[in-house]
Scaffold this motif. Structure first.
Motif, PDB file in Angstrom:
ATOM      1  N   LEU A 116       0.719  -1.067   0.155  1.00  0.00           N
ATOM      2  CA  LEU A 116       0.159  -0.002  -0.034  1.00  0.00           C
ATOM      3  C   LEU A 116       0.731   1.178   0.044  1.00  0.00           C
ATOM      4  O   LEU A 116       1.346   1.784   0.973  1.00  0.00           O
ATOM      5  N   PRO A 117       1.251   1.688  -1.262  1.00  0.00           N
ATOM      6  CA  PRO A 117       2.199   2.738  -1.226  1.00  0.00           C
ATOM      7  C   PRO A 117       1.302   4.054  -0.553  1.00  0.00           C
ATOM      8  O   PRO A 117       2.142   5.241  -0.275  1.00  0.00           O
ATOM      9  N   ALA A 118       0.172   3.964  -0.708  1.00  0.00           N
ATOM     10  CA  ALA A 118      -0.573   5.336   0.023  1.00  0.00           C
ATOM     11  C   ALA A 118      -0.299   5.637   1.393  1.00  0.00           C
ATOM     12  O   ALA A 118      -0.530   6.449   1.897  1.00  0.00           O
ATOM     13  N   TRP A 119      -0.120   4.408   1.978  1.00  0.00           N
ATOM     14  CA  TRP A 119       0.305   4.364   3.545  1.00  0.00           C
ATOM     15  C   TRP A 119       1.917   4.985   3.382  1.00  0.00           C
ATOM     16  O   TRP A 119       2.698   3.918   3.915  1.00  0.00           O
ATOM     17  N   ASP A 120       2.023   6.092   3.177  1.00  0.00           N
ATOM     18  CA  ASP A 120       3.356   6.485   2.946  1.00  0.00           C
ATOM     19  C   ASP A 120       4.312   6.319   4.463  1.00  0.00           C
ATOM     20  O   ASP A 120       5.472   6.291   4.349  1.00  0.00           O
ATOM     21  N   ASN A 121       3.691   6.797   5.413  1.00  0.00           N
ATOM     22  CA  ASN A 121       4.426   6.829   6.664  1.00  0.00           C
ATOM     23  C   ASN A 121       3.880   5.687   7.819  1.00  0.00           C
ATOM     24  O   ASN A 121       3.721   5.829   8.953  1.00  0.00           O
ATOM     25  N   ALA A 122       3.824   4.344   7.135  1.00  0.00           N
ATOM     26  CA  ALA A 122       3.327   3.393   7.884  1.00  0.00           C
ATOM     27  C   ALA A 122       4.078   3.119   9.172  1.00  0.00           C
ATOM     28  O   ALA A 122       3.426   2.993  10.248  1.00  0.00           O
ATOM     29  N   LEU A 123       5.337   2.984   9.065  1.00  0.00           N
ATOM     30  CA  LEU A 123       6.027   2.662  10.521  1.00  0.00           C
ATOM     31  C   LEU A 123       5.978   3.837  11.533  1.00  0.00           C
ATOM     32  O   LEU A 123       5.621   3.779  12.774  1.00  0.00           O
ATOM     33  N   THR A 169      12.812  -0.191   1.102  1.00  0.00           N
ATOM     34  CA  THR A 169      13.439   0.830   1.389  1.00  0.00           C
ATOM     35  C   THR A 169      12.664   1.753   2.213  1.00  0.00           C
ATOM     36  O   THR A 169      13.364   2.200   3.315  1.00  0.00           O
ATOM     37  N   LYS A 170      11.484   2.095   1.734  1.00  0.00           N
ATOM     38  CA  LYS A 170      10.762   2.967   2.551  1.00  0.00           C
ATOM     39  C   LYS A 170      10.455   2.785   3.850  1.00  0.00           C
ATOM     40  O   LYS A 170      10.372   3.332   5.097  1.00  0.00           O
ATOM     41  N   LEU A 171      10.055   1.370   4.113  1.00  0.00           N
ATOM     42  CA  LEU A 171       9.578   0.784   5.361  1.00  0.00           C
ATOM     43  C   LEU A 171      10.853   0.348   6.292  1.00  0.00           C
ATOM     44  O   LEU A 171      10.515   0.769   7.339  1.00  0.00           O
ATOM     45  N   LEU A 172      11.956  -0.110   5.662  1.00  0.00           N
ATOM     46  CA  LEU A 172      12.749  -0.591   6.513  1.00  0.00           C
ATOM     47  C   LEU A 172      14.224   0.374   6.630  1.00  0.00           C
ATOM     48  O   LEU A 172      14.361   0.695   7.481  1.00  0.00           O
ATOM     49  N   SER A 173      14.736   0.359   5.513  1.00  0.00           N
ATOM     50  CA  SER A 173      16.023   1.206   5.389  1.00  0.00           C
ATOM     51  C   SER A 173      15.848   2.589   5.959  1.00  0.00           C
ATOM     52  O   SER A 173      16.618   3.043   6.380  1.00  0.00           O
ATOM     53  N   ASP A 174      14.994   3.252   5.539  1.00  0.00           N
ATOM     54  CA  ASP A 174      14.778   4.701   5.569  1.00  0.00           C
ATOM     55  C   ASP A 174      14.450   4.948   7.362  1.00  0.00           C
ATOM     56  O   ASP A 174      14.426   6.062   7.671  1.00  0.00           O
ATOM     57  N   GLU A 177      17.480   3.972  11.514  1.00  0.00           N
ATOM     58  CA  GLU A 177      18.241   4.960  12.738  1.00  0.00           C
ATOM     59  C   GLU A 177      17.082   5.211  13.573  1.00  0.00           C
ATOM     60  O   GLU A 177      17.445   5.329  14.835  1.00  0.00           O
ATOM     61  N   GLN A 178      15.873   5.508  12.949  1.00  0.00           N
ATOM     62  CA  GLN A 178      14.761   6.055  14.005  1.00  0.00           C
ATOM     63  C   GLN A 178      14.652   4.635  15.046  1.00  0.00           C
ATOM     64  O   GLN A 178      14.121   4.839  16.172  1.00  0.00           O
ATOM     65  N   VAL A 179      14.598   3.492  14.567  1.00  0.00           N
ATOM     66  CA  VAL A 179      14.323   2.150  15.362  1.00  0.00           C
ATOM     67  C   VAL A 179      15.408   2.002  16.419  1.00  0.00           C
ATOM     68  O   VAL A 179      15.028   1.776  17.528  1.00  0.00           O
TER      69      VAL A 179
END
Length: 933
Positions: A116-123, A169-174, A177-179
C-alpha cells in the motif's frame, strides 16, 4: 449472520474430537471461506465482537493475515486505507492479548504496508499510535519485530521486484536509525521490565537479521553495550546471546566495520573468564560457545593477521570444545573447519595454531571414548553418540590439514602404545578403541606412499587386545587403508588372517566389519589377491556356510572384485567355479521330490543374492564370450526355468531370481538371444499365475535388449507377452484399486515403453493396445512419481508418434498405427483429458508439466473439435480448491481462442497459467485452518 453462524459451526468441530471425515469437511469449508470476498466483513465483525469465542477471534485475525497476502485484489482501492484503520483499531482492542491475535494482526499490517504505497508513513504512524503509552509499547515492539521478517521473508505477497525494492526501502532502510533510537530509549526508560527488554532485544535481532541496521551507527548506539551487559541477566541471557551473535555476523565486512569490531572484540574476550566461573551451567556455556564461535568464524582472518590480539577467542573456543556436554561441543566445529581451511592456504602461521589443533585433537579423542558402562546409554543415546563420533571424525581431518596426517596418526598411535604399556589390568578397551576410531577417521587424509606412520599402525593391529569393540575398530581401519595396502602388498597375508578371525567373532558387528574389510581389500588390492583366490574359495565352502547372510554376501562381492582383475579366460573359469556352487544348490532344490522347507528356500534365496552381487561386480565380458561361458547361458537357464516354474509363487524367491536374470542379460549379451523366447514365455506364465511385478520387470529388460531383432519366433513371443500381460493387468484392475498394485502398474508401463520404442509393430497392431491405453490411464490416478512420469512418457510417445504426422510417403505400417491411435483417442479421449487436467492441478509431480504441455498440444492439434466439447464438463468437475472457478473459466476461454485461431502453440501458455494458478491455490491451502486453530 448466516455466514457467522456457519463459521462458528465449522470451528466448533475442532473442539469435539470428531471423526476424520468431519474434520476434513470442516477444514475444507473454512479454507473455502477464507478465499471468499465475504470473509473480510465477516471476520471484521467477529474480531470486534466481545461475545465471539476465542477460537473464532483468532481465526478471524489469521484470515485477515491470509487475505492481505493473497486476496487484496478483492478490496476496492478506495477501501484499502479504511482496511488499514480497521486492523489498527483491532490491534488497539487486543493490546492486552492474546499474543497470538496481536501477532496475526501485526503480520496483516506488515503485509498491507508492503502493498500500500498510499500508506506513506506506515512505521511512523504505528509508532505514534502505540509508542507513547507504556501499556501499548509491547504491541509496538511486536509490530517492529514482525515488520522486517514479513517484508523480507513472505515471498507470497504479490509485488513486483521494483515495487518491493521501493517499499522495503521506505519501510525498513529509511527507518532503521529511528528504530535504533526508539529501542535505545525504551531500553533505558524508567521502570522498564525484563519482559519489555527481552522484546527490545528480539526486535533488534530481527532488524539485524534483515540486514537493515547500519553498523557504524549501531556502534554509536548504547544498544551494543546493553547487549553485552544483558548477558549477566538470567532473564535476558538468551535474547542477548542472539543479538550479540547477529551483531558480530553483521560486521563480516571487516574493512567497513573496523570501528565497531574494535568495540565488540574486547567485550567478547572479556567473556572468556565466565567459562570457568559458570562451568556448572551448561545453558550458559552453550550461549557463550555460540558467541565465541560466531566471533571466531567472522574474524578468522583477523585472528591470523593479529594473532596476539585475537588469540584469546581461539582459546575460548578450545575451552568450549573441551566441555563435557556433547550437545555443546559441535557448536565449535565449523570454526575449526574454516580456520583449518584458511590456514591450509597460508605459507607461514603462528605456532600457537599448531598447538591449538594438537590440543583439539586430544580433546576430540577424549570425547570419542564410549562410557565405561555401555548399558548406561539407551538405544537412542547410543545411536546418537555413534553418529556424533563421525561428526567429530571430520574435525580430526581438520587437524590433519593443519598438523599433517603423519603427525596426527603418530599422536593417536602414541596414545595406544602408552595405554598398552600399562598392561591389560590397567587399560580399558575405550582407551584403545577411541584412538583407533580416530585413525580410521583420518585415513582419508593419508598419503598412500607413507612409510612413517601407517606401517606402525599396521604392525600394531595384530597385537591389539581381543575385544569386540577393539577388533571392530581395527577391521574398519583395514577397510579405510586398503589403498595404502595395495601399495604395500606385503601386509596382505596377515591382514587376511586378521579379517578371517573377525568372521569367527560371535559379535555380529565384528563379522560385518570383517566382511566390509574383505570387500575393500579385494576391491583395492585385487591384482595382488588373485593368488589367494583358492584360499577364498576354500574359506567360502568351510567357514562361509556359518556366516550370516550379510557377511557371506560381502565375501562373494569381495571375491568378484578379484575375479574382475583376472584375464578374461581365467575370470570366466573362476566365475563358473563359484557360480556352479550356487547353481547346484538351486538344481538340487528344484529336483527335490519331497516338500521344500522354508529354511531350504531361504538358503537358496541367499545363494541367488550372492550370485547377483558377483555378476554385478564382474560385469559383461564383451561381445565374444570366453570358452568357459560358451554353453553356460543355456545350462543356467534350464536350471532357472525349472526353479521358477516350481517356486514362482514365493515372492522373495521370484524377486531374487529375476534380478539374477537381469545380470545374466548383461553377462551373456547377444548369446542370451537363444533363450529369450523361452524366458519371456516362462515370465508371462508366472505373471499370470502370481501377479508379481518382477516378472513384468524382467520381461521389459528382455524386450529392451532384443526388441530390434527380426526373429519371427521372438516377435511372436513379444506379442504373446504383450497380450497376456495386458489381460492379466486388466483383470487385476477389475478386482483391485490401482493404489493396491502400484508396483505392477509401474513395471507394466515400463514394459509398454520398451514395446512402443523397440517393437511398435507389436504394440500398435495388437488387440491389446486399447486395453493397454486404458490400463495406463488408471496409473495416472496414483500419487507415485516414477509411475506417473512413466505413464506420461508413454502417452507422449503414443500421441506424438511419427505415424500421426502427414507424409507423402509414410512407411507401410504407419497408416495402421495412426488408425489405431485415433480409434483409441476417439473412444477414451474425454476420460484421458480429464485424467490429465486432474493430475495437472492435483498430484502430478512438479517436473511433469513440460510433458503434460507436449501431450496437450498434440491433443489440441489432432482432436481440436472434440477438445472444445470435452473441456467444459471436465473443468466443471475439477475441485475449486485446486482450480478456482475464475481460473477455469479463463483457461477454457484461452484454449478455445487458441483452437479457433489454429494457434496451437498458445495452448502451452494456457496450460502453464492453469498450473501456476493451481499451485498457488494449493500452496495457500497447505497453511490450513485445522493447523492454525
Amino acid at each position: 449472520m448466516a455466514d457467522i453462524q456457519a463459521l462458528l459451526s465449522a470451528l466448533s468441530v475442532f473442539t469435539r474430537a470428531p471423526d476424520k471425515t468431519s474434520l476434513e469437511n470442516a477444514n475444507s469449508w473454512l479454507q473455502d471461506f477464507q478465499h471468499s470476498p465475504e470473509a473480510w466483513s465477516t471476520c471484521n465483525v467477529l474480531l470486534l465482537s466481545p461475545d465471539a469465542p476465542p477460537a473464532a477471534k483468532l481465526f478471524a485475525a489469521q484470515t485477515f493475515r491470509s487475505k492481505v497476502t493473497y486476496d487484496l485484489h478483492q478490496v476496492d482501492p478506495s477501501n484499502l486505507l479504511p482496511l488499514r484503520d480497521t486492523l489498527v483499531t483491532a490491534l488497539e482492542r487486543y493490546q492486552s492479548g492474546p499474543k497470538t491475535i496481536i501477532t496475526q494482526l501485526c503480520l496483516a499490517l506488515s503485509g498491507l504496508a508492503l502493498q500500500l504505497p498510499a500508506w506513506d508513513n506506515a512505521l511512523q504512524s504505528i509508532v505514534e499510535t502505540f509508542g507513547a503509552n507504556p501499556a501499548t509499547v509491547p504491541v509496538l515492539l511486536q509490530f517492529l519485530t514482525i515488520l522486517p521478517e514479513e517484508v523480507s521473508g513472505n515471498t507470497r505477497i504479490p509485488v513486483t521486484d521494483d515495487e518491493y525494492r521501493e517499499r522495503s526501502t521506505k519501510l525498513l532502510s529509511d527507518n532503521s536509525e529511528q528504530v535504533l533510537e526508539l529501542l535505545s530509549m525504551y531500553l533505558q526508560a524508567t521502570g522498564v521490565t525484563h519482559a519489555v527488554q527481552s522484546q527490545i532485544f528480539d526486535c533488534l535481532r530481527s532488524w539485524l537479521v534483515a540486514g537493515e541496521i547500519d553498523m557504524p551507527a549501531f556502534g554509536k548506539s548504547p544498544l551494543l553495550a546493553f547487549a553485552f551487559e544483558a548477558l549477566a541477566s538470567e532473564e535476558l541471557f538468551d535474547s542477548a546471546v542472539d543479538v550479540v551473535c547477529e551483531m558480530i555476523h553483521e560486521t563480516q565486512e571487516i574493512d567497513d566495520n573496523m570501528p565497531v569490531i574494535e568495540l565488540i572484540v574486547p567485550r567478547v574476550i572479556a567473556l572468556k573468564s565466565r567459562l570457568e566461573d559458570q562451568k556448572d551451567d551448561p545453558e550458559k556455556i552453550r550461549g557463550y560457545a555460540k558467541i565465541f564461535a560466531e566471533a571466531g568464524e567472522t574474524y578468522r582472518l583477523l585472528i591470523l593477521q593479529h594473532t596476539d590480539t585475537f588469540y584469546p577467542i581461539v582459546e575460548a573456543i578450545g575451552q568450549c570444545s573441551a566441555y563435557p556436554d556433547l550437545d555443546i561441543v559441535p557448536i565449535t566445529f565449523p570454526f575449526w573447519m574454516r580456520l583449518a581451511q584458511t590456514i591450509g592456504k597460508k605459507t607461514t602461521i603462528s605456532p600457537l595454531f599448531g598447538e591449538a589443533y594438537k590440543v583439539l585433537m586430544g580433546v576430540v579423542i577424549r570425547h570419542l571414548h564410549f562410557p565405561p558402562d555401555l548399558t548406561s546409554m539407551t538405544g537412542q543415546e547410543a545411536d546418537n553418540f555413534r553418529s556424533f563420533r563421525h561428526v567429530m571424525g571430520d574435525t580430526l581431518k581438520d587437524c590433519c590439514l593443519v598438523l599433517g596426517a603423519d603427525a596426527c596418526l603418530l599422536s593417536a598411535y602414541g596414545l595406544i602404545t602408552m595405554a598398552l604399556s600399562r598392561g591389560p589390568q590397567s587399560t580399558s578397551w575405550q582407551e584403545i578403541e577411541a584412538p583407533l576410531f580416530a585413525m580410521r577417521s583420518m585415513g582419508a587424509e593419508v598419503d598412500v606412499m607413507d612409510n612413517t606412520a601407517v606401517p606402525k599402525i599396521m604392525d600394531l593391529i595384530p597385537s591389539l587386545p581381543i575385544h569386540p569393540r577393539v577388533r571392530y575398530a581395527a577391521l574398519l581401519i583395514i577397510s579405510r587403508y586398503t589403498e595404502w595396502i595395495n601399495r604395500h602388498p606385503d601386509y596382505i597375508a596377515y591382514q587376511l588372517q586378521y579379517i578371517s578371525a573377525g568372521f569367527e567373532d560371535p559379535d555380529p558387528e565384528v563379522s560385518a566389519a570383517a566382511g566390509q574389510a574383505l570387500k575393500y581389500l579385494c576391491q583395492d588390492c585385487k591384482q595382488h589377491l588373485i593368488e589367494f583366490l583358492p584360499t577364498l574359495h576354500n574359506f567360502l565352502t568351510t567357514t562361509g556356510t556359518k556366516l550370516a547372510q550379510d557377511d557371506r554376501r560381502q565375501v562373494y562381492e569381495a571375491i568378484a572384485y578379484v575375479i574382475s582383475a583376472m584375464s578374461m579366460e581365467k575370470a570366466a573359469e573362476s566365475l563358473r567355479t563359484f557360480s556352479l556352487d550356487i547353481l547346484t544348490q538351486i538344481h538340487v532344490i528344484s529336483s527335490k521330490s519331497t516338500a521344500v522347507t522354508k529354511q531350504e528356500l531361504k538358503e537358496v534365496g541367499y545363494g541367488l543374492e550372492n550370485l547377483e552381487v558377483m555378476l554385478h561386480v564382474v560385469g559383461p565380458f564383451g561381445d565374444q564370450l570366453p570358452a568357459a561361458c560358451q554353453n553356460s547361458c543355456q545350462e543356467a537357464w534350464s536350471i532357472f526355468d525349472t526353479f521358477i516354474s516350481k517356486f514362482a509363487f514365493d515372492y522373495d524367491t521370484s524377486e531374487r531370481a529375476t534380478r539374477v536374470l537381469r545380470h545374466g542379460i548383461t553377462l551373456f549379451g547377444q548369446s542370451a538371444l537363444s533363450v529369450a523366447s523361452s524366458v519371456l514365455s516362462r515370465m508371462v506364465t508366472s505373471f499370470e499365475a502370481t501377479g508379481f511385478s518382477s516378472f513384468l520387470w524382467i520381461s521389459g529388460k528382455f524386450v529392451g535388449r532384443f526388441g530390434h531383432e527380426s526373429d519371427l519366433v521372438l516377435r511372436n513371443a513379444f506379442q504373446n507377452l504383450y497380450e497376456r500381460a495386458t489381460n492379466k493387468v486388466v483383470s487385476l484392475l477389475q478386482s483391485k484399486d490401482p493404489r493396491d498394485i502400484p508396483d505392477v502398474l509401474e513395471d507394466y508401463v515400463q514394459l509398454l515403453l520398451q514395446l512402443i520404442r523397440m517393437a511398435p509393430d507389436v504394440f500398435f497392431q495388437s488387440s491389446a493396445f486399447p486395453l493397454a491405453f486404458r490400463a495406463t490411464m488408471a496409473a495416472l490416478t496414483l500419487i507415485h512419481s516414477d509411475l506417473v512420469f512413466a505413464s506420461l512418457d508413454l502417452f507422449r510417445d503414443i500421441l506424438t508418434h511419427e505415424s500421426l504426422t502427414p507424409s507423402s510417403s509414410p512407411p507401410p505400417k504407419f497408416p495402421i498405427y495412426s488408425s489405431a491411435i485415433k480409434a483409441v483417442m476417439d473412444k477414451e479421449g474425454f476420460e484421458f483429458v480429464g485424467y490429465m487436467l486432474s493430475g495437472l492441478v492435483g498430484d502430478f509431480p512438479e517436473d511433469s508439466t513440460a510433458v503434460v504441455v507436449t501431450i496437450f498440444r498434440a491433443v489440441a492439434l489432432l482432436w481440436s473439435t472434440q477438445l472444445v466439447a470435452w473441456l467444459p464438463p471436465i473443468l466443471q468437475h475439477l475441485p475449486p480448491s485446486s482450480a478456482p472457478n475464475q481460473v477455469k473459466q479463463q483457461f477454457l476461454l484461452d484454449v478455445t481462442n487458441s483452437l479457433n485461431t489454429a494457434q496451437y502453440d498458445k495452448v502451452k501458455y494456457s496450460i502453464l497459467t492453469l498450473h501456476r494458478a493451481s499451485r498457488k491455490a494449493r500452496d495457500r491451502r497447505r497453511v490450513t485452518p485445522l493447523n492454525q486453530v
